[in-house]
Structure formats: structure tokens, C-alpha cells
Design an enzyme around this catalytic site. Structure first.
Site: not given
Length: 196
Positions: A86-88, A91
Site C-alpha cells: 500500500g505504501c509503495t 508513494a
């Protein structure tokens, strides 16, 4: 005589029942305690409030601070962990939108509780040019109300809520997004930034 003995048995049962009722009544006040624990809701600045000050080390040997951003509009986005799906996605979506966001005069800062080493690896791996800051002691997250109680598999723990704050040149919070959906984030920010 047998008739006189019979009423004695129900009297004992009634006494036992009243004792049991007293015992259960005495135990009942302890039940609301878990509800009190679940009460902490995300605090942090509301829209229109002054953004809490911060200074953090960031990727590329940089330092990001509210003082250095004075007079500039910026997005402070909090994410749970570097190099997770999710964070990738979030970003990379922000990186893709960077040229348009730059045209709108918006600076971007990602914030996680990770130490600098995994943050630097994350930035290098996905060629993320905007600063990713390390908030290891989660003081900035606490100031923004994004360090919250979470639960997984029946266990509760403290962690970072995926939230974003759009801050104008005067240092005021213009827009707050809580529990952000990674794939929608960049588009939401772009739309809101047009109004700055």
C-alpha cells in the site's frame, strides 16, 4: 411438622439467589472498562487550525522542517511502513503526480516511523525524489493525531494511520484526509491543491 419444615428450603434458595444477585451486581461495574480503552480517537489539527511544527531527518541526507517551509504550501503525508504494497502504491502515485503538483507550487513530504536506512532503500528502489522523513519516536505523528491504536488478529497495538494534511503558505491546515486509500491519494491531493 413436615409442613413446617417445607417452607425452610425455599427460604434458603431465596437467600442464595439474593447473594448471587449481589455478587453479579458487584461484578457488573468492571465491564465498561474495555469501552473506555477504545475511546481514543484520532486527534491532531482540524481544517483551519495551525499545523504543528516539526523537524525530521529525510531521504537524500535532507532535513525537513516546518520552519524551512514557511510561506510555501506543502503536503505532509503519513504512511505506516516503507516498501510495503500500500505504501509503495501511494508513494509511486505521488512521484508520478510530482510534476503537476510542482506546477501548483506544492512541496511533498512522506512521513513514516521507519529508521533512515529502510527509508533510503525505499526511495532508491522506486526513484522517489521527494523527501521521505523518519519519525522514529512518532512525536510528529502524535502531534498530527496519526499515531493510533490499531488491531490485527485480535491483538491491539500502536501504529501509523495513513493520513494526509494539506498545509498552506500561512501554515494553516487546509485539508485533512484520514485513512487514505493509496490508489486515490495523488488525485485527491491534486484536486485540493488547485484551491490553494
Amino acid at each position: 411438622m413436615p409442613a413446617a419444615k417445607k417452607p425452610a428450603a425455599p427460604a434458603k434458595t431465596t437467600a442464595a439467589k439474593s447473594t448471587a444477585a449481589k455478587t453479579s451486581a458487584a461484578k457488573k461495574p468492571a465491564a465498561p472498562k474495555p469501552a473506555a480503552k477504545a475511546a481514543p480517537a484520532a486527534a491532531g489539527p482540524a481544517e483551519g487550525a495551525a499545523a504543528p511544527a516539526f523537524s525530521m531527518p529525510a531521504s537524500g541526507g535532507r532535513t525537513v522542517s516546518s520552519a524551512s517551509l514557511k510561506g510555501k504550501a506543502y503536503l505532509l503525508y503519513f504512511y505506516p511502513k516503507a516498501d510495503t504494497p500500500g505504501c509503495t502504491k501511494q508513494a509511486c502515485g505521488v512521484q508520478e503526480a510530482l510534476p503537476q503538483l510542482g506546477k501548483l507550487g506544492l512541496e511533498i513530504i512522506g512521513v513514516s516511523p521507519d529508521p533512515m536506512k529502510p527509508i533510503e532503500k525505499f526511495a532508491e528502489k522506486y526513484k522517489l525524489t521527494f523527501p521521505l522523513a523518519s519519525d522514529e519516536d512518532h512525536k510528529v505523528a502524535e502531534a498530527y493525531g496519526t499515531w493510533v491504536e490499531k488491531s490485527m488478529y485480535g491483538k491491539t497495538y500502536m501504529g501509523m494511520e495513513r493520513s494526509s494534511f494539506l498545509i498552506d503558505g500561512a501554515g494553516k491546515v487546509r485539508k485533512v484526509w484520514r485513512k487514505v486509500k493509496p490508489e486515490e491519494h495523488a488525485a485527491q491531493v491534486m484536486e485540493a491543491a488547485k484551491g490553494l
